[in-house]
Design a protein around this motif. Structure first.
Motif, PDB file in Angstrom:
ATOM      1  N   GLU A   4       0.832  -1.203   0.000  1.00 57.08           N
ATOM      2  CA  GLU A   4       0.000   0.000   0.000  1.00 57.08           C
ATOM      3  C   GLU A   4       0.868   1.256   0.000  1.00 57.08           C
ATOM      4  O   GLU A   4       0.580   2.220  -0.710  1.00 57.08           O
ATOM      5  CB  GLU A   4      -0.928  -0.008   1.209  1.00 57.08           C
ATOM      6  CG  GLU A   4      -2.022  -1.039   1.129  1.00 57.08           C
ATOM      7  CD  GLU A   4      -2.846  -1.114   2.404  1.00 57.08           C
ATOM      8  OE1 GLU A   4      -2.718  -0.221   3.276  1.00 57.08           O
ATOM      9  OE2 GLU A   4      -3.620  -2.072   2.531  1.00 57.08           O
ATOM     10  N   HIS A   5       1.908   1.245   0.802  1.00 57.41           N
ATOM     11  CA  HIS A   5       2.830   2.378   0.887  1.00 57.41           C
ATOM     12  C   HIS A   5       3.494   2.617  -0.475  1.00 57.41           C
ATOM     13  O   HIS A   5       3.563   3.751  -0.959  1.00 57.41           O
ATOM     14  CB  HIS A   5       3.869   2.089   1.960  1.00 57.41           C
ATOM     15  CG  HIS A   5       4.652   3.276   2.390  1.00 57.41           C
ATOM     16  ND1 HIS A   5       5.320   3.311   3.564  1.00 57.41           N
ATOM     17  CD2 HIS A   5       4.896   4.476   1.811  1.00 57.41           C
ATOM     18  CE1 HIS A   5       5.933   4.472   3.683  1.00 57.41           C
ATOM     19  NE2 HIS A   5       5.693   5.198   2.620  1.00 57.41           N
ATOM     20  N   LEU A   6       3.963   1.551  -1.110  1.00 60.02           N
ATOM     21  CA  LEU A   6       4.620   1.674  -2.410  1.00 60.02           C
ATOM     22  C   LEU A   6       3.648   2.094  -3.508  1.00 60.02           C
ATOM     23  O   LEU A   6       4.014   2.853  -4.407  1.00 60.02           O
ATOM     24  CB  LEU A   6       5.314   0.370  -2.786  1.00 60.02           C
ATOM     25  CG  LEU A   6       6.562   0.053  -1.966  1.00 60.02           C
ATOM     26  CD1 LEU A   6       6.992  -1.389  -2.182  1.00 60.02           C
ATOM     27  CD2 LEU A   6       7.689   1.019  -2.310  1.00 60.02           C
ATOM     28  N   GLU A   7       2.407   1.632  -3.448  1.00 59.03           N
ATOM     29  CA  GLU A   7       1.408   2.040  -4.438  1.00 59.03           C
ATOM     30  C   GLU A   7       1.160   3.544  -4.343  1.00 59.03           C
ATOM     31  O   GLU A   7       1.060   4.231  -5.358  1.00 59.03           O
ATOM     32  CB  GLU A   7       0.106   1.257  -4.245  1.00 59.03           C
ATOM     33  CG  GLU A   7       0.207  -0.172  -4.723  1.00 59.03           C
ATOM     34  CD  GLU A   7      -1.004  -1.024  -4.397  1.00 59.03           C
ATOM     35  OE1 GLU A   7      -1.846  -0.613  -3.553  1.00 59.03           O
ATOM     36  OE2 GLU A   7      -1.108  -2.120  -4.977  1.00 59.03           O
ATOM     37  N   LYS A   8       1.070   4.055  -3.121  1.00 59.55           N
ATOM     38  CA  LYS A   8       0.884   5.496  -2.918  1.00 59.55           C
ATOM     39  C   LYS A   8       2.077   6.265  -3.484  1.00 59.55           C
ATOM     40  O   LYS A   8       1.924   7.240  -4.219  1.00 59.55           O
ATOM     41  CB  LYS A   8       0.708   5.795  -1.436  1.00 59.55           C
ATOM     42  CG  LYS A   8       0.530   7.250  -1.112  1.00 59.55           C
ATOM     43  CD  LYS A   8       0.428   7.458   0.393  1.00 59.55           C
ATOM     44  CE  LYS A   8       1.203   8.693   0.749  1.00 59.55           C
ATOM     45  NZ  LYS A   8       2.139   8.637   1.766  1.00 59.55           N
ATOM     46  N   LEU A   9       3.275   5.824  -3.151  1.00 61.44           N
ATOM     47  CA  LEU A   9       4.484   6.500  -3.633  1.00 61.44           C
ATOM     48  C   LEU A   9       4.607   6.399  -5.150  1.00 61.44           C
ATOM     49  O   LEU A   9       5.057   7.340  -5.807  1.00 61.44           O
ATOM     50  CB  LEU A   9       5.724   5.919  -2.968  1.00 61.44           C
ATOM     51  CG  LEU A   9       5.903   6.258  -1.494  1.00 61.44           C
ATOM     52  CD1 LEU A   9       7.073   5.476  -0.911  1.00 61.44           C
ATOM     53  CD2 LEU A   9       6.106   7.747  -1.309  1.00 61.44           C
ATOM     54  N   SER A  10       4.209   5.273  -5.710  1.00 55.47           N
ATOM     55  CA  SER A  10       4.270   5.080  -7.157  1.00 55.47           C
ATOM     56  C   SER A  10       3.425   6.121  -7.878  1.00 55.47           C
ATOM     57  O   SER A  10       3.855   6.710  -8.869  1.00 55.47           O
ATOM     58  CB  SER A  10       3.792   3.672  -7.514  1.00 55.47           C
ATOM     59  OG  SER A  10       3.652   3.511  -8.889  1.00 55.47           O
ATOM     60  N   GLY A  11       2.234   6.359  -7.377  1.00 53.88           N
ATOM     61  CA  GLY A  11       1.362   7.359  -7.970  1.00 53.88           C
ATOM     62  C   GLY A  11       1.938   8.761  -7.842  1.00 53.88           C
ATOM     63  O   GLY A  11       1.863   9.571  -8.759  1.00 53.88           O
TER      64      GLY A  11
END
Length: 66
Positions: A4-11
C-alpha cells in the motif's frame, strides 16, 4: 502494508511498481523463496535489493531522484 505504501508512492513519484508474491512464485521457482524468504517484504530498485521488512521512504525518494 508495504505494498500500500509503495502504491501510494508510485502514484506520487511516477515509478512502475511490480509486485511478486514470493509464496505463489516459489511454487515455480523455489530459489526465490531461498533468496528472499527471511527478508520479506523486499523492495528491489532496478533489480537490486533496496530495503526489506518495511519501506525506507526517505532513502527510496533520494535514490529515485538520482
Amino acid at each position: 502494508m508495504a505494498r500500500e505504501h509503495l502504491e501510494k508512492l508510485s502514484g506520487e513519484l511516477g515509478f512502475e511498481l511490480d509486485v511478486v508474491d514470493v509464496d505463489e512464485h516459489a511454487l515455480r521457482d523455489p530459489e526465490l523463496r531461498e533468496e528472499f524468504g527471511d527478508r520479506l517484504p523486499v523492495v528491489l530498485l532496478n533489480g537490486v535489493e533496496h530495503s526489506y521488512g518495511s519501506v525506507d521512504e526517505q532513502r527510496l525518494r533520494a535514490d529515485l531522484a538520482m
